[in-house]
Scaffold this motif. Structure first.
Motif: not given
Length: 417
Positions: A92-101, A113-117
């Motif tokens: 969940i934290e990774l997905a939130a950071r990816v969305a913020a980026a 790998l980041t596409y997945v989240v």
């Protein structure tokens, strides 16, 4: 444009994104790379913006269960089962950071790998990057399958199996983060169809087959030519005798037993009258005919080496091909058996020495071919010229700019690219 490049993984995953970022900045764009803290200084060195993502590749590679699993073979799935799963909170934290980026960017480029989240939707032009030819085809087998020539039906069936396995692996991450499910049979099915999918490998190895979707591109490798100066110690070592052999196991070093591995490799190298350059990793104590370098620019080191022994990562293989130097590949897991097989098929490397069969006798035979087979050395040199002539990162930047233009036209967005 404000461009956000989002990637996790090893240095071999991140450095090509740095190369792409540099290609974009040369074209006047503002680039930020979102990746793990391990690579903050590398991104800063390239004069690109940086946004942190959680986690570290060392957490996975250094896990004791991983080495034990890989002793039995190069199965990515055996390794994945052996290492504890990422917690729901961490996902969940990774997905939130990816969305913020991705927030506020005019173009987003993520790795698979980041596409997945990720959930970019249709609010911004975006694209993805795969390190191997990801789309199904009848021309070659899927990356996870044996690279044997059994015909079109076999090739197609391996891609169907790969899509099933990918769905099983990806589904929990989407569920844990509350993101909408990806296609149930093949989570990457829309990549290359709805949005661009870039594959940054040499066209000497693969070109787009007729049965690929229109937006899938093989661009050539993405190389970052750093402003790097070798130490006097490194220069002196190379000038002190015959060209040495370079040993690079990259992020795979924690899987090896360092003392035993170095003894094995060094014994073989000495039998051929050579010295050894050890790139990162290995035991703390090393003999006089070994020089350890912790940070090195492969375009300086590899062409000056007699041969390169490495683990078969996608981009280490690419740097070895670029150098024109014969390579000996010891594939360990993941996509490394795939690259080892295709480097051998191209004629730049002898038959791979898989990690479970990594004996001194097998290594000695492979290194003898790499050092003394004139036809192989000539072929490696030819391939080096071809790979160096490719403009992989620049090609990708051009394709992605054109995609952003088309997307904005279709969405009535008049901003300039």
């Amino acid at each position: 444009m404000r461009i956000s490049l989002i990637v996790t993984g090893s240095r071999g995953d991140v450095q090509p994104f740095i190369a792409l970022g540099r290609a974009f900045t040369a074209r006047g764009h503002d680039v930020t790379i979102a990746t793990q803290e391990d690579f903050r200084e590398l991104v800063r060195e390239a004069e690109l913006g940086y946004t942190p993502l959680p986690g570290s590749p060392r957490d996975f590679m250094a896990h004791p269960a991983l080495a034990e699993a890989l002793q039995k073979g190069a199965s990515l799935f055996r390794a994945a089962r052996a290492v504890p799963k990422q917690s729901t909170e961490a996902t969940i934290e990774l997905a939130a950071r990816v969305a913020a980026a991705a927030e506020g960017a005019d173009l987003v480029v993520n790795s698979v790998l980041t596409y997945v989240v990720s959930d970019n939707g249709d609010s911004v032009p975006w694209a993805s990057v795969a390190w191997w030819p990801l789309n199904p085809t009848s021309r070659w087998p899927a990356m996870i399958s044996p690279q044997v020539r059994l015909g079109r039906l076999y090739n197609r069936s391996t891609h169907l199996l790969a899509a099933l396995v990918e769905s099983i692996l990806v589904r929990p991450h989407r569920r844990n983060t509350g993101l909408s499910p990806l296609p149930s049979f093949g989570p990457y099915r829309d990549l290359g169809r709805a949005v661009p999918l870039m594959c940054p490998i040499t066209r000497e190895m693969f070109t787009e087959p007729d049965d690929w979707p229109e937006l899938s591109h093989i661009t050539g490798y993405w190389f970052w030519d750093r402003q790097w100066t070798p130490s006097q110690e490194l220069i002196d070592f190379y000038e002190a005798g015959e060209p040495p052999v370079a040993l690079s196991f990259g992020s795979i070093w924690p899987v090896h037993q360092p003392e035993r591995t170095l003894d094995k490799v060094l014994g073989v190298v000495r039998r051929h009258g050579r010295r050894l350059v050890l790139i990162g990793g290995g035991p703390k104590e090393i003999p006089d005919d070994v020089l350890r370098v912790d940070d090195v620019h492969y375009p300086w080191l590899f062409p000056r080496s007699a041969a390169i022994i490495h683990h078969g990562g996608c981009n280490t293989t690419g740097e070895a091909l670029r150098s024109g130097t014969p390579q000996v590949i010891v594939p360990t897991f993941g996509d490394s058996p795939f690259w080892a097989a295709h480097a051998h098929r191209l004629g730049a490397a002898p038959k791979p020495v898989p990690y479970p069969k990594f004996t001194a006798e097998r290594l000695d035979h492979a290194l003898d071919i790499a050092l003394n087979d004139r036809a192989l050395r000539h072929r490696a040199s030819e391939l080096g010229e071809a790979v160096r002539a490719e403009r992989g990162a620049e090609n990708a930047a051009e394709l992605l700019e054109e995609w952003a233009r088309k997307w904005r036209t279709a969405h009535g967005d008049a901003r300039a690219i």
